[in-house]
Design a protein around this motif. Structure first.
Motif, PDB file in Angstrom:
ATOM      1  N   ALA A   1       0.832  -1.207   0.000  1.00 19.56           N
ATOM      2  CA  ALA A   1       0.000   0.000   0.000  1.00 19.56           C
ATOM      3  C   ALA A   1       0.866   1.256   0.000  1.00 19.56           C
ATOM      4  N   TYR A   2       1.961   1.215   0.761  1.00 19.85           N
ATOM      5  CA  TYR A   2       2.874   2.359   0.824  1.00 19.85           C
ATOM      6  C   TYR A   2       3.518   2.603  -0.533  1.00 19.85           C
ATOM      7  N   VAL A   3       4.000   1.494  -1.140  1.00 19.68           N
ATOM      8  CA  VAL A   3       4.638   1.601  -2.465  1.00 19.68           C
ATOM      9  C   VAL A   3       3.639   2.116  -3.503  1.00 19.68           C
ATOM     10  N   GLU A   4       2.411   1.580  -3.458  1.00 17.80           N
ATOM     11  CA  GLU A   4       1.388   2.006  -4.425  1.00 17.80           C
ATOM     12  C   GLU A   4       1.029   3.474  -4.237  1.00 17.80           C
ATOM     13  N   ASN A   5       0.926   3.903  -2.983  1.00 13.81           N
ATOM     14  CA  ASN A   5       0.597   5.309  -2.720  1.00 13.81           C
ATOM     15  C   ASN A   5       1.702   6.238  -3.211  1.00 13.81           C
ATOM     16  N   LYS A   6       2.956   5.818  -2.974  1.00 15.42           N
ATOM     17  CA  LYS A   6       4.081   6.624  -3.445  1.00 15.42           C
ATOM     18  C   LYS A   6       4.090   6.676  -4.974  1.00 15.42           C
ATOM     19  N   SER A   7       3.858   5.504  -5.599  1.00 16.79           N
ATOM     20  CA  SER A   7       3.833   5.439  -7.064  1.00 16.79           C
ATOM     21  C   SER A   7       2.676   6.260  -7.620  1.00 16.79           C
ATOM     22  N   ALA A   8       1.525   6.170  -6.957  1.00 14.59           N
ATOM     23  CA  ALA A   8       0.345   6.912  -7.414  1.00 14.59           C
ATOM     24  C   ALA A   8       0.611   8.415  -7.383  1.00 14.59           C
ATOM     25  N   LYS A   9       1.319   8.882  -6.358  1.00 14.82           N
ATOM     26  CA  LYS A   9       1.607  10.315  -6.265  1.00 14.82           C
ATOM     27  C   LYS A   9       2.545  10.757  -7.384  1.00 14.82           C
ATOM     28  N   VAL A  10       3.534   9.906  -7.685  1.00 13.64           N
ATOM     29  CA  VAL A  10       4.461  10.226  -8.782  1.00 13.64           C
ATOM     30  C   VAL A  10       3.707  10.272 -10.116  1.00 13.64           C
ATOM     31  N   LEU A  11       2.854   9.277 -10.331  1.00 12.56           N
ATOM     32  CA  LEU A  11       2.070   9.223 -11.570  1.00 12.56           C
ATOM     33  C   LEU A  11       1.089  10.390 -11.649  1.00 12.56           C
ATOM     34  N   ALA A  12       0.495  10.732 -10.502  1.00 14.14           N
ATOM     35  CA  ALA A  12      -0.451  11.858 -10.468  1.00 14.14           C
ATOM     36  C   ALA A  12       0.254  13.160 -10.836  1.00 14.14           C
ATOM     37  N   GLN A  13       1.481  13.332 -10.345  1.00 13.03           N
ATOM     38  CA  GLN A  13       2.253  14.537 -10.676  1.00 13.03           C
ATOM     39  C   GLN A  13       2.560  14.589 -12.168  1.00 13.03           C
ATOM     40  N   SER A  14       2.939  13.435 -12.724  1.00  8.83           N
ATOM     41  CA  SER A  14       3.234  13.363 -14.154  1.00  8.83           C
ATOM     42  C   SER A  14       1.983  13.651 -14.987  1.00  8.83           C
TER      43      SER A  14
ATOM     44  N   TYR B   1      -1.216   8.799 -18.951  1.00  5.95           N
ATOM     45  CA  TYR B   1      -2.455   8.004 -18.867  1.00  5.95           C
ATOM     46  C   TYR B   1      -2.329   6.726 -19.680  1.00  5.95           C
ATOM     47  N   SER B   2      -1.770   6.811 -20.886  1.00  6.58           N
ATOM     48  CA  SER B   2      -1.605   5.621 -21.724  1.00  6.58           C
ATOM     49  C   SER B   2      -0.695   4.603 -21.062  1.00  6.58           C
ATOM     50  N   GLN B   3       0.362   5.085 -20.415  1.00  4.47           N
ATOM     51  CA  GLN B   3       1.278   4.190 -19.710  1.00  4.47           C
ATOM     52  C   GLN B   3       0.575   3.493 -18.547  1.00  4.47           C
ATOM     53  N   MET B   4      -0.215   4.256 -17.790  1.00  6.80           N
ATOM     54  CA  MET B   4      -0.925   3.674 -16.652  1.00  6.80           C
ATOM     55  C   MET B   4      -1.949   2.641 -17.114  1.00  6.80           C
ATOM     56  N   LYS B   5      -2.610   2.944 -18.211  1.00  8.66           N
ATOM     57  CA  LYS B   5      -3.636   2.039 -18.722  1.00  8.66           C
ATOM     58  C   LYS B   5      -3.018   0.724 -19.195  1.00  8.66           C
ATOM     59  N   SER B   6      -1.875   0.807 -19.879  1.00  9.96           N
ATOM     60  CA  SER B   6      -1.239  -0.404 -20.406  1.00  9.96           C
ATOM     61  C   SER B   6      -0.522  -1.210 -19.325  1.00  9.96           C
ATOM     62  N   SER B   7      -0.023  -0.525 -18.297  1.00 10.29           N
ATOM     63  CA  SER B   7       0.729  -1.219 -17.245  1.00 10.29           C
ATOM     64  C   SER B   7      -0.145  -1.691 -16.086  1.00 10.29           C
ATOM     65  N   GLY B   8      -1.397  -1.256 -16.044  1.00  8.92           N
ATOM     66  CA  GLY B   8      -2.294  -1.669 -14.968  1.00  8.92           C
ATOM     67  C   GLY B   8      -2.166  -0.839 -13.709  1.00  8.92           C
ATOM     68  N   THR B   9      -1.388   0.238 -13.751  1.00 12.64           N
ATOM     69  CA  THR B   9      -1.187   1.054 -12.552  1.00 12.64           C
ATOM     70  C   THR B   9      -2.353   2.008 -12.276  1.00 12.64           C
ATOM     71  N   LEU B  10      -3.365   1.990 -13.133  1.00 11.20           N
ATOM     72  CA  LEU B  10      -4.574   2.758 -12.820  1.00 11.20           C
ATOM     73  C   LEU B  10      -5.220   2.255 -11.529  1.00 11.20           C
TER      74      LEU B  10
ATOM     75  N   ARG C   1     -13.259   6.495  -8.274  1.00 13.61           N
ATOM     76  CA  ARG C   1     -13.901   7.754  -8.685  1.00 13.61           C
ATOM     77  C   ARG C   1     -12.939   8.581  -9.543  1.00 13.61           C
ATOM     78  N   LEU C   2     -11.665   8.606  -9.139  1.00 13.84           N
ATOM     79  CA  LEU C   2     -10.664   9.342  -9.896  1.00 13.84           C
ATOM     80  C   LEU C   2     -10.366   8.664 -11.231  1.00 13.84           C
ATOM     81  N   VAL C   3     -10.357   7.336 -11.225  1.00 17.57           N
ATOM     82  CA  VAL C   3     -10.152   6.581 -12.468  1.00 17.57           C
ATOM     83  C   VAL C   3     -11.281   6.872 -13.448  1.00 17.57           C
TER      84      VAL C   3
END
Length: 258
Positions: A53-66, A131-140, A146-148
């Motif tokens: 969960a910690y790793v996912e939250n950190k990754s989500a924040k990085v992806l959200a910034q991008s 967004y395309s990267q997240m969609k193809s990698s499953g990191t959405l 709700r945000l997705v």
């Protein structure tokens, strides 16, 4: 003899009590071991889940910034596109009013400038790499549903906007063959690149049928562009909402473009 039998019975009874006692102790020992093993496994799962969960939250924040940076680029392009199309629509309105006026009143240079404007387009190219990267990698899956849903809605509208742009371009290309018989395209090329006019300027509309056909094709371009403009404005609203959601959810800071 009877005493021996009684003694044997007492031994048997004693052995049974010992065995029963051992069984109870063994059962308690097994239960304790099982409980400790269960506790260790559960704790391991908990720690692992917390780590993921910690790793996912950190990754989500990085992806959200991008993604926020991508959206800000889109926002700037959408504002520019809307300004371009609104100005083009005003110029096309003037051009159509000129076409409906008597031919003797036409200004040849103004006519050519208007045709140059008709064939001018705004090259909107969405910045959707994150967004395309997240969609193809499953990191959405790192994001709240709700945000997705908002991201997906934005992407769908973006595709509609690009599709409408393609229709405008198609309508413009359908006007080209007719326009090529009426004017000198070399002149429009010089005007488009802000060069002085060195070629012959002429207008070869000699009958009402040709004029009506020409007007209809220009109107088609304007109509398709108007629909495209609406899609741009819808996309801009979704863009703003998604930017705000990302900022609020992940406490992100990114300077808004003017």
């Amino acid at each position: 003899m009877e005493e021996n039998q009684v003694s044997e019975n007492e031994k048997d009874l004693s052995n049974k009590e010992v065995i029963s006692s051992l069984k109870k102790k063994n059962w308690k020992s097994y239960f304790k071991e099982f409980f400790m093993l269960f506790l260790a496994i559960s704790l391991g799962f908990f720690v692992e889940n917390q780590r993921e969960a910690y790793v996912e939250n950190k990754s989500a924040k990085v992806l959200a910034q991008s993604m926020l940076e991508d959206l800000e680029q889109d926002k700037k392009a959408l504002h520019e596109g809307i300004r371009f199309m609104e100005e083009k629509d005003q110029n096309m309105d003037k051009f159509l009013r000129m076409l409906h006026a008597p031919g003797a009143d036409w200004d040849t240079v103004a006519f050519y400038k208007s045709m140059t404007m008709v064939f001018s387009t705004f090259p909107f190219s969405p910045t959707d790499g994150t967004y395309s990267q997240m969609k193809s990698s499953g990191t959405l899956r790192y994001f709240d549903q709700r945000l997705v849903n908002q991201m997906n809605a934005y992407d769908n509208q973006l595709k509609k906007t690009v599709f409408r742009d393609e229709l405008v371009e198609k309508a413009e290309w359908e006007l080209v063959p007719l326009a090529a018989t009426l004017i000198n395209f070399e002149v429009t090329g010089e005007l488009r690149f802000n060069k002085p006019i060195t070629k012959e300027t002429y207008i070869k509309i000699r009958d009402e049928d040709t004029l009506d056909l020409f007007i209809n094709k220009v109107v088609t371009v304007r109509t398709m562009m108007g629909r495209s403009l609406q899609e741009y404005k819808v996309l801009l609203l979704l863009n703003g909402d998604l930017i705000q959601e990302l900022k609020d959810e992940y406490r992100l800071n990114y300077a808004d473009n003017p």
